[in-house]
Design an enzyme around this catalytic site. Structure first.
Site, PDB file in Angstrom:
ATOM      1  NE  ARG A 140     -21.189  26.154-131.886  1.00  0.00           N
ATOM      2  CZ  ARG A 140     -21.333  24.842-131.867  1.00  0.00           C
ATOM      3  NH1 ARG A 140     -20.894  24.121-132.880  1.00  0.00           N
ATOM      4  NH2 ARG A 140     -21.897  24.244-130.840  1.00  0.00           N
ATOM      5  CE  LYS A 190     -16.963  13.729-132.979  1.00  0.00           C
ATOM      6  NZ  LYS A 190     -17.287  14.921-133.734  1.00  0.00           N
ATOM      7  CD  GLN A 198     -25.935  22.866-130.512  1.00  0.00           C
ATOM      8  OE1 GLN A 198     -26.030  23.188-129.337  1.00  0.00           O
ATOM      9  NE2 GLN A 198     -24.829  22.355-131.022  1.00  0.00           N
ATOM     10  CG  HIS A 257     -26.312  18.594-122.192  1.00  0.00           C
ATOM     11  ND1 HIS A 257     -26.887  19.750-122.647  1.00  0.00           N
ATOM     12  CD2 HIS A 257     -25.170  18.429-122.905  1.00  0.00           C
ATOM     13  CE1 HIS A 257     -26.120  20.274-123.579  1.00  0.00           C
ATOM     14  NE2 HIS A 257     -25.073  19.497-123.766  1.00  0.00           N
ATOM     15  CG  ASP A 301     -27.590  20.618-126.965  1.00  0.00           C
ATOM     16  OD1 ASP A 301     -27.201  19.434-127.044  1.00  0.00           O
ATOM     17  OD2 ASP A 301     -26.852  21.568-126.673  1.00  0.00           O
ATOM     18  CB  CYS A 305     -22.695  21.651-122.593  1.00  0.00           C
ATOM     19  SG  CYS A 305     -22.314  21.590-124.332  1.00  0.00           S
ATOM     20  CG  HIS A 320     -22.430  16.810-124.725  1.00  0.00           C
ATOM     21  ND1 HIS A 320     -22.408  18.132-124.370  1.00  0.00           N
ATOM     22  CD2 HIS A 320     -21.382  16.238-124.080  1.00  0.00           C
ATOM     23  CE1 HIS A 320     -21.402  18.354-123.545  1.00  0.00           C
ATOM     24  NE2 HIS A 320     -20.755  17.217-123.349  1.00  0.00           N
TER      25      HIS A 320
HETATM   26 ZN   LIG Z   1     -23.518  19.702-125.002  1.00  0.00          ZN
END
Ligand SMILES: [Zn+2]
Ligand SMILES: [Zn+2]
Length: 646
Positions: free
Chosen positions: A364, A470, A382, A386, A384, A335, A516
């Site tokens: 992580r 979320k 991910q 945004h 991912d 992000c 996200h």
């Molecule tokens: Zn994010």
């Protein structure tokens, strides 16, 4: 008289001192027979607890999660009793219910429990159960409790942390245990019980403490339920993604590379790539743009985002460079990088929404004990994206993301899912960053989108992330297990922290809203779940190889190659097994490797320009003889069954 409110809103007038069981009886005898636990004003109680004030009562049967918990926790008392009898002098500590069954952590001292002992413990548990002992709560003073457990340092520690006047024991048969309650009426309804495993566990989960033995068990009200459960466990073992990953040559872990860092083998990489291409294609249609960002970022980037303050201590530690004071972090989230992409130029409201997508790899630090195959790793990618939009666009964007997530589930055979809206815990406002007004806006947007899309959803207070509410999808796999997939998150916080802006119609600068989202979540975990859900029989569009050409002998190599070329012209992925082995052996191996189609070629086929097609798992059906064109049509029809256009 007291007024007891039931979950449907109806009110029962009951005599002072009535029990949940009395309330159940007043509703129906059938319900009374099945009620095994209850909660009053949110606190778990027994069905025999007397009710003295007005309140809200929920009655639980075996079919409720809370009912199962009471059932399993009660069985842990019975197992503790059996263990004490069979291993005199052991020290009991804690024995809670878990998602599937229960455990009891025990200090066995010099004694040892092995697999060979399980049967005799189970037999004793069932013997005690048949005697139909009631579970009864008994208040004790702190002094008395400490006296009773003076030789058990674990219980002593627990009791020391309790207030005098709040301490209770639970009695059944001639056994008692320190416990705050939540039991079934009596042992008689425990009809089947199995010890599943034993494992080491540190007292209170702290490795500085003594290691205890954790005895895992499960129990059921019917023998058949246990049989079914054990079969499910066996099937889960057969489908374990770590086992299938090896059999199908998908991924590998190397101690030299490091724990929790998966290595993707060619077939696994091809599978991932296909998933990525599939999502990229749908995302392109949905107006996303691909971006690429580095695997590391300045520590300050994460100080700005707030991630460093929140997770820094438990993460991979900063990377230092020869330059004095320069510190980088392995990217734990994409992000902040995407916020900086947004910040690369000024925006007008007319440019929004901007949707940046990246298959972004993040790192992580997970404790080594927490690592598990591909589902818990230290480096993962991910899917991912945004979305930066105006507050007015939030509803529509949220709905579009839900459409995309549902498309992904449909194409991959996940038919069974529910949604969870995670909102704030209103009692703990300090846990969250961002204004109350913004939180309300975001929560309302999610709930309205979930409603509008006809999702089967629940609202969970206190489950939101610290930076925003979320929507999570809980997917049920073929074995009935639930997995959290497809998170969509509204965020008012990062736009603030990164000072993102756009020029509005009023010519003033405004903050965009950020969403996200990741339909797969992580490629690693998603592939693990997909492997276990399908047992490796992926939808045919996803298979690394859709067909294998099996030659009857080496003589037909040239024809096999010709078939392969023709298949490639039809964009069918195939390979040749031209080994000098019997066709029976080749078929068996191809079945094990899960190739959807086996194409047998020999003299007959070469002469006629055909292939003899055999579909996986349909041994009784015999082969069909078709041309390549006809086969291409068969495969395309199979693909179109699952893979629709977005
Ligand atoms: Zn994010
Ligand atoms: Zn208990």
């Amino acid at each position: 008289m007291i007024r007891v409110t039931l979950p449907d809103g109806s009110i029962k007038e009951m005599a002072q001192g009535a029990t949940p069981m009395d309330v159940a009886k007043s509703i129906s005898e059938g319900l009374a027979r099945n009620v095994i636990s209850a909660s009053y004003n949110g606190t778990t109680i027994e069905t025999t607890t007397t009710l003295t004030t007005d309140g809200t009562l929920v009655l639980y049967t075996w079919n409720d999660v809370a009912g199962k918990k009471a059932f399993w926790h009660s069985t842990s008392h019975v197992m503790a009793q059996a263990l004490e009898e069979l291993y005199p002098g052991i020290k009991l500590t804690l024995g809670p219910a878990i998602d599937n069954g229960f455990y009891y952590d025990v200090d066995f001292g010099d004694q040892k429990i092995t697999d060979a002992d399980f049967k005799k413990i189970e037999d004793r548990v069932l013997e005690i159960s048949r005697e139909k002992h009631e579970f009864k709560m008994r208040p004790v003073s702190k002094a008395e409790a400490l006296e009773v457990y003076k030789n058990n340092e674990y219980k002593t520690e627990l009791i020391s942390n309790l207030e005098d006047g709040t301490i209770t024991f639970c009695d059944h048969a001639n056994f008692f245990d320190l416990c705050r309650g939540g039991h079934i009426p009596n042992t008689g309804i425990i009809k089947a019980m199995k010890i599943l495993s034993v494992a080491g566990a540190y007292w209170r989960g702290d490795e500085k403490n003594k290691q205890l033995t954790r005895v895992y068990g499960i129990s059921f009200p019917k023998q058949k339920d246990l049989t079914d459960y054990l079969e499910l466990l066996e099937e889960a073992k057969r489908r374990d993604h770590r086992k299938l990953g090896k059999e199908l040559d998908l991924f590998h872990f190397s101690q030299k590379v490091g724990q929790g860092l998966p290595l993707w083998l060619p077939k696994g990489a091809a599978l991932r790539d296909r998933l990525e291409q599939f999502l990229k294609k749908a995302q392109k249609k949905a107006g996303y743009e691909q971006v690429v960002t580095p695997h590391i970022g300045m520590k300050d980037l994460y100080v700005t985002s707030g991630h460093y303050a929140k997770y820094g201590a438990d993460s991979f530690q900063p990377i230092h460079t020869p330059a004095e004071g320069e510190e980088f972090l392995l990217k734990p989230m994409n992000c902040p990088h995407h916020c900086e992409i947004y910040n690369a130029r000024p925006w007008s409201y007319k440019d929004l929404p901007k949707r940046y997508a990246e298959f972004g790899t993040v790192y992580r630090y997970e404790q080594s004990g927490e690592l598990h195959g591909l589902t818990r790793v230290r480096g993962f990618t991910q899917d991912d994206a945004h979305i930066f939009c105006t507050p007015d666009q939030l509803d529509a964007e949220f709905k579009n993301v839900i459409d995309l997530v549902l498309y992904v589930f449909g194409s991959l055979g996940f038919e069974n899912f529910t949604a969870q809206v995670s909102v704030r815990d209103l009692d703990n406002p300090d846990k969250y960053i961002g204004s109350v007004e913004n939180w309300e806006k975001a929560e309302n947007a999610i709930i309205s989108a979930a409603k509008d899309k006809g999702l089967n959803y629940v609202i969970e207070a206190g489950e939101a992330a610290f930076y925003g509410p979320k929507l999570d999808f809980m997917v049920k796999d073929a074995l009935g297990r639930s997995w959290q997939l497809g998170t969509i998150q509204v965020d008012y916080n990062l736009p603030e922290r990164f000072e993102l802006s756009y020029k509005g119609a009023d010519d003033k600068l405004h903050r965009p809203v950020m969403i996200h989202r990741a339909p797969f979540g992580s490629m690693e975990r998603f592939i693990a779940i997909l492997l276990e859900h399908t047992a490796g029989n992926f939808p045919i569009w996803l298979m690394p190889e859709q067909a294998i050409i099996l030659s009857l002998s080496e003589k037909y190599e040239n024809y096999a190659k010709k078939v392969l070329d023709l298949l490639e012209n039809h964009e069918i992925r195939a390979l040749i097994d031209n080994r000098n082995e019997t066709i029976g052996k080749k078929i068996r191996e191809a079945e094990m490797k899960k190739y959807p189609f086996m194409l047998i070629v020999g003299e007959e086929e070469e002469k006629n320009g055909t292939i003899s097609v055999r579909q996986r798992g349909q041994e009784g059906k015999g082969n069909i003889s078709v041309t390549i064109e006809e086969f291409a049509a068969i495969i395309n029809e199979e693909i179109n069954k699952t893979l629709k256009q977005f």
